[in-house]
Design a protein around this motif. Structure first.
Motif, PDB file in Angstrom:
ATOM      1  N   LEU A 142    -112.915  72.162  60.407  1.00 34.56           N
ATOM      2  CA  LEU A 142    -113.270  71.214  61.455  1.00 34.56           C
ATOM      3  C   LEU A 142    -113.545  69.821  60.885  1.00 34.56           C
ATOM      4  O   LEU A 142    -113.099  68.807  61.435  1.00 34.56           O
ATOM      5  CB  LEU A 142    -114.493  71.720  62.218  1.00 34.56           C
ATOM      6  CG  LEU A 142    -114.298  72.966  63.090  1.00 34.56           C
ATOM      7  CD1 LEU A 142    -115.624  73.423  63.679  1.00 34.56           C
ATOM      8  CD2 LEU A 142    -113.294  72.691  64.204  1.00 34.56           C
ATOM      9  N   LEU A 143    -114.281  69.775  59.790  1.00 36.09           N
ATOM     10  CA  LEU A 143    -114.640  68.481  59.214  1.00 36.09           C
ATOM     11  C   LEU A 143    -113.425  67.769  58.624  1.00 36.09           C
ATOM     12  O   LEU A 143    -113.317  66.538  58.704  1.00 36.09           O
ATOM     13  CB  LEU A 143    -115.721  68.657  58.147  1.00 36.09           C
ATOM     14  CG  LEU A 143    -117.079  69.134  58.663  1.00 36.09           C
ATOM     15  CD1 LEU A 143    -118.049  69.351  57.515  1.00 36.09           C
ATOM     16  CD2 LEU A 143    -117.663  68.125  59.652  1.00 36.09           C
ATOM     17  N   VAL A 146    -110.702  67.428  62.149  1.00 28.37           N
ATOM     18  CA  VAL A 146    -111.135  66.693  63.332  1.00 28.37           C
ATOM     19  C   VAL A 146    -111.527  65.266  63.000  1.00 28.37           C
ATOM     20  O   VAL A 146    -111.130  64.315  63.681  1.00 28.37           O
ATOM     21  CB  VAL A 146    -112.310  67.429  64.023  1.00 28.37           C
ATOM     22  CG1 VAL A 146    -112.845  66.602  65.188  1.00 28.37           C
ATOM     23  CG2 VAL A 146    -111.855  68.799  64.508  1.00 28.37           C
ATOM     24  N   VAL A 147    -112.332  65.078  61.965  1.00 30.87           N
ATOM     25  CA  VAL A 147    -112.840  63.728  61.651  1.00 30.87           C
ATOM     26  C   VAL A 147    -112.378  63.202  60.306  1.00 30.87           C
ATOM     27  O   VAL A 147    -112.664  62.058  59.972  1.00 30.87           O
ATOM     28  CB  VAL A 147    -114.385  63.706  61.687  1.00 30.87           C
ATOM     29  CG1 VAL A 147    -114.901  64.033  63.053  1.00 30.87           C
ATOM     30  CG2 VAL A 147    -114.979  64.642  60.655  1.00 30.87           C
ATOM     31  N   ILE A 149    -113.453  63.854  57.248  1.00 31.26           N
ATOM     32  CA  ILE A 149    -114.768  63.450  56.775  1.00 31.26           C
ATOM     33  C   ILE A 149    -114.700  62.756  55.417  1.00 31.26           C
ATOM     34  O   ILE A 149    -113.914  63.131  54.545  1.00 31.26           O
ATOM     35  CB  ILE A 149    -115.708  64.676  56.693  1.00 31.26           C
ATOM     36  CG1 ILE A 149    -117.140  64.241  56.388  1.00 31.26           C
ATOM     37  CG2 ILE A 149    -115.198  65.678  55.662  1.00 31.26           C
ATOM     38  CD1 ILE A 149    -118.152  65.365  56.507  1.00 31.26           C
ATOM     39  N   VAL A 157    -119.767  58.636  62.128  1.00 27.33           N
ATOM     40  CA  VAL A 157    -118.986  59.765  62.629  1.00 27.33           C
ATOM     41  C   VAL A 157    -119.043  60.946  61.672  1.00 27.33           C
ATOM     42  O   VAL A 157    -119.005  62.106  62.097  1.00 27.33           O
ATOM     43  CB  VAL A 157    -117.521  59.330  62.882  1.00 27.33           C
ATOM     44  CG1 VAL A 157    -116.814  58.964  61.588  1.00 27.33           C
ATOM     45  CG2 VAL A 157    -116.752  60.413  63.615  1.00 27.33           C
ATOM     46  N   ASP A 158    -119.146  60.687  60.358  1.00 30.35           N
ATOM     47  CA  ASP A 158    -119.265  61.777  59.382  1.00 30.35           C
ATOM     48  C   ASP A 158    -120.555  62.560  59.598  1.00 30.35           C
ATOM     49  O   ASP A 158    -120.569  63.795  59.570  1.00 30.35           O
ATOM     50  CB  ASP A 158    -119.224  61.221  57.959  1.00 30.35           C
ATOM     51  CG  ASP A 158    -117.916  60.526  57.636  1.00 30.35           C
ATOM     52  OD1 ASP A 158    -116.884  60.943  58.174  1.00 30.35           O
ATOM     53  OD2 ASP A 158    -117.933  59.562  56.855  1.00 30.35           O
ATOM     54  N   LEU A 160    -122.488  62.655  62.365  1.00 31.70           N
ATOM     55  CA  LEU A 160    -122.481  63.339  63.654  1.00 31.70           C
ATOM     56  C   LEU A 160    -121.606  64.591  63.602  1.00 31.70           C
ATOM     57  O   LEU A 160    -121.937  65.631  64.185  1.00 31.70           O
ATOM     58  CB  LEU A 160    -121.995  62.395  64.747  1.00 31.70           C
ATOM     59  CG  LEU A 160    -122.869  61.160  65.009  1.00 31.70           C
ATOM     60  CD1 LEU A 160    -122.284  60.313  66.122  1.00 31.70           C
ATOM     61  CD2 LEU A 160    -124.305  61.559  65.335  1.00 31.70           C
ATOM     62  N   ALA A 161    -120.476  64.501  62.894  1.00 30.30           N
ATOM     63  CA  ALA A 161    -119.603  65.670  62.762  1.00 30.30           C
ATOM     64  C   ALA A 161    -120.280  66.768  61.948  1.00 30.30           C
ATOM     65  O   ALA A 161    -120.173  67.961  62.273  1.00 30.30           O
ATOM     66  CB  ALA A 161    -118.288  65.263  62.106  1.00 30.30           C
ATOM     67  N   ALA A 164    -122.909  68.324  64.322  1.00 29.85           N
ATOM     68  CA  ALA A 164    -122.380  69.066  65.478  1.00 29.85           C
ATOM     69  C   ALA A 164    -121.430  70.185  65.058  1.00 29.85           C
ATOM     70  O   ALA A 164    -121.580  71.334  65.508  1.00 29.85           O
ATOM     71  CB  ALA A 164    -121.661  68.096  66.420  1.00 29.85           C
ATOM     72  N   LEU A 165    -120.446  69.873  64.209  1.00 29.62           N
ATOM     73  CA  LEU A 165    -119.403  70.846  63.896  1.00 29.62           C
ATOM     74  C   LEU A 165    -119.833  71.856  62.839  1.00 29.62           C
ATOM     75  O   LEU A 165    -119.547  73.050  62.962  1.00 29.62           O
ATOM     76  CB  LEU A 165    -118.141  70.117  63.428  1.00 29.62           C
ATOM     77  CG  LEU A 165    -117.549  69.106  64.420  1.00 29.62           C
ATOM     78  CD1 LEU A 165    -116.303  68.455  63.843  1.00 29.62           C
ATOM     79  CD2 LEU A 165    -117.238  69.782  65.744  1.00 29.62           C
TER      80      LEU A 165
END
Length: 584
Positions: A142-143, A146-147, A149, A157-158, A160-161, A164-165
């Motif tokens: 996911l990391l 999705v982002v 990272i 955003v890193d 928050l990901a 959350a993720l």
């Protein structure tokens, strides 16, 4: 200083020990094939590890994972296996993000071995190991996908990901699979399922929030370099963090009701670390304080002491979660701001450097043109040459203002202070405005004590005075009056520049020193007074403005006196210099 970085150098290798990357981080591209891979592509010149190196990595991760798991299971486990603090989750996630998902077998074997050593049967331990491995793989996927990272966690955003993720979603897999394995093995009774699942999930989430960020942000550290001043600040921060943590969590009797022994007193330390040293400083401070907090709670000391260890650790979990997320967000935002300022400076430096060369050639050509004899250069051509020269000077002034504004915003303004005669500084600044005063038939009056010396950077204060006097000349009417007053107030030198122009509305006074603000009738970038404030504040002084519409405006500032200058106003008799401009 860190070594030079180019586009092929990994972001983490470009960082110094305590600060930020010299340019916006560039995420390593992903290898795309028919089956998606979360393996980062090795940088140029770096090859994937061979079989021996890969086996070594697996072995090291296995040993570290088992050791961390054995330590975690000492922290008040629920149902014997669900612990409120689970470091292996963070270790597994960091390992798979840094070295690639090919290390997943070490996570699986490590989890199985750790749980077997804790008394679980092989089937139960295998179920738990599968859940832990799926959790780490899902988080890494996911990391990465999705982002994309940044391992330095230098973007909001890193963070928050990660929260959350990784801490929020992937940990659900481990908690669910693990509890089902315990229930299938008869270890957890039906009435314990919910409590065990909650403890498992929160413990894994804290591993992702406390342990993984520390390992990720320090994963690319090279040679640590820092100035003596910065190294001293690091040492002071370390001492303060250890001292505050010891006082809060280790010193004093259990259930000490002292109001100063409250968990929130560590937040100034965390804020200090996050703002001054970025993600690395913030994650390190969080880890250190968490170790002290867990230690103190186990010793039945500190604000989280309770009747049972489980209840105390539950309170500790809430504290660690809030403190960690707050620190990570603050550090990421601070890093993004510093990166934006640095990028702005770099862009401005490049653009202005490229603009200065043609501008210099333009002005030189205009001067040469104006030196031509009148017989060869007609009046119209001479007027055009003078216009070109003024435009070139205006553009150079604009470039200088933009660069100064960017330097001040970044906090990089350097000063070379020395004792200066204040009246002479004001006179020198006013001298350059003589032609403008003559053009508008204005009167300039200087009231200044004869013996006031100030400790300032001469060129920068001349820039301040020229800016303020230039504004006064621009806004004062034809045949108007401009006054510069210098006085000594409470050991400081105060300069006031007054004009009898149209004045400023009271609701606009607070905006006067803001960047890009200018009056409705003004023409310009609006950077002048912002630069004035930045230069004055860099000297340790302050600025002020007073204005009355239809009467005029007074803008002033205070700067430090040089040593040896009398600080009593009654000892300094002002001298008055008045200049009446000629009528043109």
């Amino acid at each position: 200083m860190p070594g030079r970085c180019d586009r092929w150098t990994p972001v983490e290798a470009c960082r110094d020990g305590l600060g930020y990357a010299p340019r916006p981080p560039v995420q390593a591209p992903l290898v795309r094939s028919r089956e998606y891979s979360v393996e980062p592509r090795p940088p140029a010149g770096q090859v994937k590890p061979g079989p021996l190196a890969h086996a070594t990595e697996l072995t090291l991760l296995l040993i570290v994972y088992v050791a961390a798991a054995r330590l975690g299971l000492q922290m008040g486990p629920v149902s014997g296996f669900a612990t409120l603090v689970w470091p292996p989750t963070g270790i597994a996630l960091a390992a798979l993000l840094i070295r690639g998902v090919r290390l997943w077998p070490a996570v699986l074997v490590g989890a199985v071995v750790a749980n077997v050593l804790s008394g679980a049967s092989l089937p139960v331990a295998s179920g738990i190991g599968i859940g832990n491995t799926l959790e780490a793989l899902l988080a890494a996927l996911l990391l990465r996908r999705v982002v994309r990272i940044h391992l330095g966690l230098d973007r909001l955003v890193d963070v928050l990901a990660l929260v959350a993720l990784a801490a929020g979603i992937s940990t659900l897999v481990s908690a669910t699979v693990g509890v089902l394995a315990l229930r299938a093995g008869g270890i957890v009774q039906p009435g314990q399922v919910v409590e065990t699942w909650r403890v498992w999930w929160v413990g894994d989430a804290l591993g992702d929030l406390v342990v993984a960020p520390f390992l990720l942000t320090w994963s690319g550290v090279g040679a640590l370099t820092a100035s003596p001043r910065r190294a001293l600040e690091v040492a002071v921060l370390a001492v303060v963090a250890a001292g505050v943590s010891s006082f809060l969590f280790l010193v004093g009797p259990p259930l000490d009701p002292a109001p100063v022994r409250q968990a929130y007193i560590v937040f100034p330390v965390l804020i200090w670390a996050a703002i001054r040293f970025g993600p690395r400083g913030g994650t390190t401070a969080i880890l250190v304080i968490s170790v002290f907090a867990i230690w103190g709670t186990f010793l039945d000391s500190g604000p989280f002491t309770s009747e049972t260890l489980g209840v105390g650790l539950l309170k500790l979990q809430l504290f660690m979660g809030v403190a960690t997320v707050t620190t990570l967000v603050l550090a990421a935002v601070s890093a993004e701001r510093m990166e934006a300022l640095r990028a702005e400076e770099e862009i401005l430096a490049i653009v202005t450097h490229d603009m200065k060369n043609p501008l210099g050639a333009l002005r030189l050509s205009a001067r040469r043109l104006l030196k031509q004899p009148s017989t060869e250069l007609g009046p119209d051509a001479r007027r055009q040459g003078e216009f070109i020269l003024r435009c070139g000077q205006r553009l150079e002034s604009l470039i200088a203002n933009v660069l100064d504004a960017a330097t001040i915003r970044a906090g990089h303004l350097s000063l070379r202070c020395a004792p200066q005669d204040l009246a002479a500084l004001i006179s020198d600044a006013a001298e350059t405005l003589g032609p403008l005063l003559d053009e508008k038939s204005q009167t300039f009056r200087l009231e200044a004590p004869p013996a006031v010396r100030v400790d300032v950077d001469r060129e920068r204060i001349l820039q301040v005075l020229s800016n303020l006097l230039g504004n006064a000349v621009k806004f004062a009417p034809r045949n108007g009056h401009i006054t510069a007053t210098a006085i000594v107030v409470n050991g400081w030198a105060q300069v006031l520049i007054s004009d009898d122009g149209p004045g400023i509305e009271s609701d606009k006074l607070e905006q006067v020193f803001e960047p890009y603000w200018s009056g409705e009738s003004a023409q310009g970038t609006g950077l002048g007074l912002s630069i004035v404030r930045g230069i004055v504040e860099a000297h340790g002084g302050t600025t002020s403005v007073q204005s009355q519409p239809g009467v005029g405006t007074t803008i002033g500032f205070i700067i430090p006196l040089a040593s040896g200058t009398p600080s009593s106003p009654e000892l300094l008799m002002p001298r008055v210099l008045s200049h009446r401009a000629k009528h043109g």
